[in-house]
Design a protein around this motif. Structure first.
Motif, PDB file in Angstrom:
ATOM      1  N   ILE A 103      21.229  57.381  55.873  1.00  0.00           N
ATOM      2  CA  ILE A 103      20.398  57.017  57.020  1.00  0.00           C
ATOM      3  C   ILE A 103      18.995  56.694  56.521  1.00  0.00           C
ATOM      4  N   ILE A 104      18.439  55.604  57.031  1.00  0.00           N
ATOM      5  CA  ILE A 104      17.069  55.206  56.713  1.00  0.00           C
ATOM      6  C   ILE A 104      16.259  55.201  58.003  1.00  0.00           C
ATOM      7  N   ARG A 105      15.029  55.674  57.931  1.00  0.00           N
ATOM      8  CA  ARG A 105      14.144  55.731  59.095  1.00  0.00           C
ATOM      9  C   ARG A 105      12.964  54.782  58.874  1.00  0.00           C
ATOM     10  N   PHE A 106      12.644  54.044  59.940  1.00  0.00           N
ATOM     11  CA  PHE A 106      11.548  53.085  59.890  1.00  0.00           C
ATOM     12  C   PHE A 106      10.388  53.569  60.749  1.00  0.00           C
ATOM     13  N   PRO A 107       9.139  53.265  60.352  1.00  0.00           N
ATOM     14  CA  PRO A 107       7.987  53.689  61.164  1.00  0.00           C
ATOM     15  C   PRO A 107       7.927  52.974  62.517  1.00  0.00           C
ATOM     16  N   ILE A 108       8.424  51.754  62.563  1.00  0.00           N
ATOM     17  CA  ILE A 108       8.491  50.978  63.807  1.00  0.00           C
ATOM     18  C   ILE A 108       9.955  50.563  63.980  1.00  0.00           C
ATOM     19  N   SER A 113      16.069  50.356  67.062  1.00  0.00           N
ATOM     20  CA  SER A 113      16.235  51.758  66.678  1.00  0.00           C
ATOM     21  C   SER A 113      15.363  52.043  65.459  1.00  0.00           C
ATOM     22  N   ASP A 114      14.876  53.288  65.375  1.00  0.00           N
ATOM     23  CA  ASP A 114      14.056  53.627  64.211  1.00  0.00           C
ATOM     24  C   ASP A 114      14.879  54.236  63.080  1.00  0.00           C
TER      25      ASP A 114
END
Length: 145
Positions: A103-108, A113-114
């Motif tokens: 899983i990768i999380r994005f700031p925006i 989806s973030d």
């Protein structure tokens, strides 16, 4: 119809592309310009023939653009693929059991989806920065960055 009317109308419709940026109406304008030039050169005076020629040329130009020259950059979700390539996020979960992914999380939010599932040829660890290089089905393809 006089050839100059076709040419002027074609120029007007082509210039409308600036106001209505769809890259579709330009082909109708260019077809009208060609009909005007052909009517002048070949002395075509029949309005029916001119209209038929305009319809055929407009269809041909539009089909040619969408079929041969326009590069497809849409993902299945309807968003532009080019808009998300190069975006970076932080790896928050890894799963190396069957493939390098997690899983990768994005700031925006990216594509609404973030957090997204990803796959990668690189061995990424939690906390590493990942950069989107492509989309494969419902997963992002990420490289270490």
């Amino acid at each position: 119809m006089e050839p100059w009317i076709w040419i002027v109308a074609g120029i007007i419709v082509t210039v409308l592309e600036i106001i209505i940026p769809s890259f579709t109406i330009i082909w109708f304008g260019l077809a009208a310009i060609v009909v005007g030039l052909l009517s002048y050169i070949m002395r075509i005076e029949s309005l029916a023939i001119q209209l038929a020629l305009w319809a055929i040329l407009s269809s041909t130009f539009t089909y040619g653009w969408f079929r041969f020259f326009r590069r497809e950059t849409k993902t299945l979700s309807g968003h532009s693929k080019d808009a998300i390539i190069g975006k970076s996020g932080i790896i928050v979960k890894t799963d190396d059991s069957t493939f390098h992914g997690g899983i990768i999380r994005f700031p925006i939010a990216v594509l609404g989806s973030d957090e997204w599932a990803y796959i990668s040829d690189d061995h990424l660890q939690i906390g590493d920065r990942g950069i989107i290089v492509d989309i494969s089905g419902d997963k992002l393809v990420v490289k270490k960055g």
